[in-house]
Motif scaffolding. Sequence first.
Motif, PDB file in Angstrom:
ATOM      1  N   CYS A 133     -12.283   7.919 -11.329  1.00  0.00           N
ATOM      2  CA  CYS A 133     -11.861   7.983  -9.928  1.00  0.00           C
ATOM      3  C   CYS A 133     -10.971   9.181  -9.633  1.00  0.00           C
ATOM      4  O   CYS A 133     -10.520   9.342  -8.507  1.00  0.00           O
ATOM      5  CB  CYS A 133     -11.148   6.693  -9.537  1.00  0.00           C
ATOM      6  SG  CYS A 133     -12.248   5.266  -9.450  1.00  0.00           S
ATOM      7  N   SER A 138      -8.286   1.203  -3.002  1.00  0.00           N
ATOM      8  CA  SER A 138      -9.584   0.546  -2.787  1.00  0.00           C
ATOM      9  C   SER A 138      -9.803  -0.591  -3.768  1.00  0.00           C
ATOM     10  O   SER A 138     -10.272  -1.670  -3.396  1.00  0.00           O
ATOM     11  CB  SER A 138     -10.723   1.549  -2.912  1.00  0.00           C
ATOM     12  OG  SER A 138     -10.649   2.500  -1.890  1.00  0.00           O
ATOM     13  N   ALA A 139      -9.456  -0.362  -5.037  1.00  0.00           N
ATOM     14  CA  ALA A 139      -9.659  -1.392  -6.055  1.00  0.00           C
ATOM     15  C   ALA A 139      -8.794  -2.624  -5.773  1.00  0.00           C
ATOM     16  O   ALA A 139      -9.253  -3.764  -5.923  1.00  0.00           O
ATOM     17  CB  ALA A 139      -9.357  -0.830  -7.441  1.00  0.00           C
ATOM     18  N   LYS A 170      -7.691  -3.598  -2.833  1.00  0.00           N
ATOM     19  CA  LYS A 170      -8.250  -4.274  -1.659  1.00  0.00           C
ATOM     20  C   LYS A 170      -9.503  -5.061  -2.025  1.00  0.00           C
ATOM     21  O   LYS A 170      -9.738  -6.145  -1.494  1.00  0.00           O
ATOM     22  CB  LYS A 170      -8.554  -3.254  -0.556  1.00  0.00           C
ATOM     23  CG  LYS A 170      -7.298  -2.742   0.116  1.00  0.00           C
ATOM     24  CD  LYS A 170      -7.631  -1.738   1.209  1.00  0.00           C
ATOM     25  CE  LYS A 170      -6.361  -1.273   1.911  1.00  0.00           C
ATOM     26  NZ  LYS A 170      -6.626  -0.291   2.963  1.00  0.00           N
ATOM     27  N   GLU A 171     -10.303  -4.527  -2.934  1.00  0.00           N
ATOM     28  CA  GLU A 171     -11.556  -5.172  -3.319  1.00  0.00           C
ATOM     29  C   GLU A 171     -11.342  -6.310  -4.316  1.00  0.00           C
ATOM     30  O   GLU A 171     -11.934  -7.380  -4.188  1.00  0.00           O
ATOM     31  CB  GLU A 171     -12.502  -4.145  -3.938  1.00  0.00           C
ATOM     32  CG  GLU A 171     -13.828  -4.722  -4.372  1.00  0.00           C
ATOM     33  CD  GLU A 171     -14.719  -3.677  -5.032  1.00  0.00           C
ATOM     34  OE1 GLU A 171     -15.555  -4.085  -5.866  1.00  0.00           O
ATOM     35  OE2 GLU A 171     -14.582  -2.478  -4.725  1.00  0.00           O
ATOM     36  N   LEU A 172     -10.492  -6.087  -5.313  1.00  0.00           N
ATOM     37  CA  LEU A 172     -10.347  -7.033  -6.419  1.00  0.00           C
ATOM     38  C   LEU A 172      -9.127  -7.938  -6.319  1.00  0.00           C
ATOM     39  O   LEU A 172      -8.986  -8.870  -7.105  1.00  0.00           O
ATOM     40  CB  LEU A 172     -10.284  -6.268  -7.750  1.00  0.00           C
ATOM     41  CG  LEU A 172     -11.461  -5.363  -8.047  1.00  0.00           C
ATOM     42  CD1 LEU A 172     -11.191  -4.510  -9.275  1.00  0.00           C
ATOM     43  CD2 LEU A 172     -12.735  -6.184  -8.222  1.00  0.00           C
ATOM     44  N   THR A 177      -6.453   2.742 -11.965  1.00  0.00           N
ATOM     45  CA  THR A 177      -7.867   2.494 -11.728  1.00  0.00           C
ATOM     46  C   THR A 177      -8.660   3.249 -12.794  1.00  0.00           C
ATOM     47  O   THR A 177      -8.081   3.824 -13.712  1.00  0.00           O
ATOM     48  CB  THR A 177      -8.291   2.864 -10.287  1.00  0.00           C
ATOM     49  OG1 THR A 177      -9.584   2.333 -10.024  1.00  0.00           O
ATOM     50  CG2 THR A 177      -8.273   4.367 -10.051  1.00  0.00           C
ATOM     51  N   GLU A 218       0.828  -1.210   0.000  1.00  0.00           N
ATOM     52  CA  GLU A 218       0.000   0.000   0.000  1.00  0.00           C
ATOM     53  C   GLU A 218       0.863   1.261   0.000  1.00  0.00           C
ATOM     54  O   GLU A 218       0.603   2.206  -0.745  1.00  0.00           O
ATOM     55  CB  GLU A 218      -0.957   0.001   1.198  1.00  0.00           C
ATOM     56  CG  GLU A 218      -1.937   1.138   1.151  1.00  0.00           C
ATOM     57  CD  GLU A 218      -3.029   1.060   2.220  1.00  0.00           C
ATOM     58  OE1 GLU A 218      -3.615   2.120   2.495  1.00  0.00           O
ATOM     59  OE2 GLU A 218      -3.302  -0.035   2.760  1.00  0.00           O
TER      60      GLU A 218
END
Length: 148
Positions: free
Chosen positions: A71, A47-48, A50-52, A67, A21
Motif C-alpha cells: 500500500c 481504508s483498512a 474502515k473496511e475491517l 497496513t 481518523e
Amino acid sequence: MEKLILNENNVQLQTEAKDWEEAVRIGAEMLVSQGCAEQSYVEGIISAIKELGPYIIVADGLAMPHTRPECGATGIGCSLITLKEPVYFDGDKEPVRVLICFSAVDSESHLDILKMIVGFVEKGWIPEIAAMKDQQELFDFLNKNSNA
C-alpha cells in the motif's frame, strides 16, 4: 532497544485529534515525513480500518496502525503519538491514547518494532506513556527501564 527505534523525529506527545481518523493520520504522516511510506500508505491504513474495523487495537489504550507493505511502505519505520484526549474507534468501546504506527516492506523487517510494542504492553507501560508530557520524559523513562 527502544531508544534506537524512538527518537525526537518520530515521537509526538499530548497530541490533539478530533477523532480516530485524525489521530491515525497524524501518526502515519510521520512515517511519510521519515521517508518510510508514501501518502498512499496513510490512506491504506484509514481504508483498512474502515473496511475491517479496529483490528489495530492491540491492548487497552493502544492502537498499532499499519497496513500491507504494497500500500506504499518504502522502508521500515515507526512513530509514537499520545493523545491529550482519547479517541474511540468505530465498533470498539475502549478509549485509545497511544498510537504506534509502523511501516515495513516485508513480513519480517519490522520485528524489532513489534518486540518494542509487546514489551510496552507486557510491562504495563501504556498508561504511563499516555500520561507523559514531553519527549525527554519518555526517553529518560525508556533508558532507565530498558533492561527492566
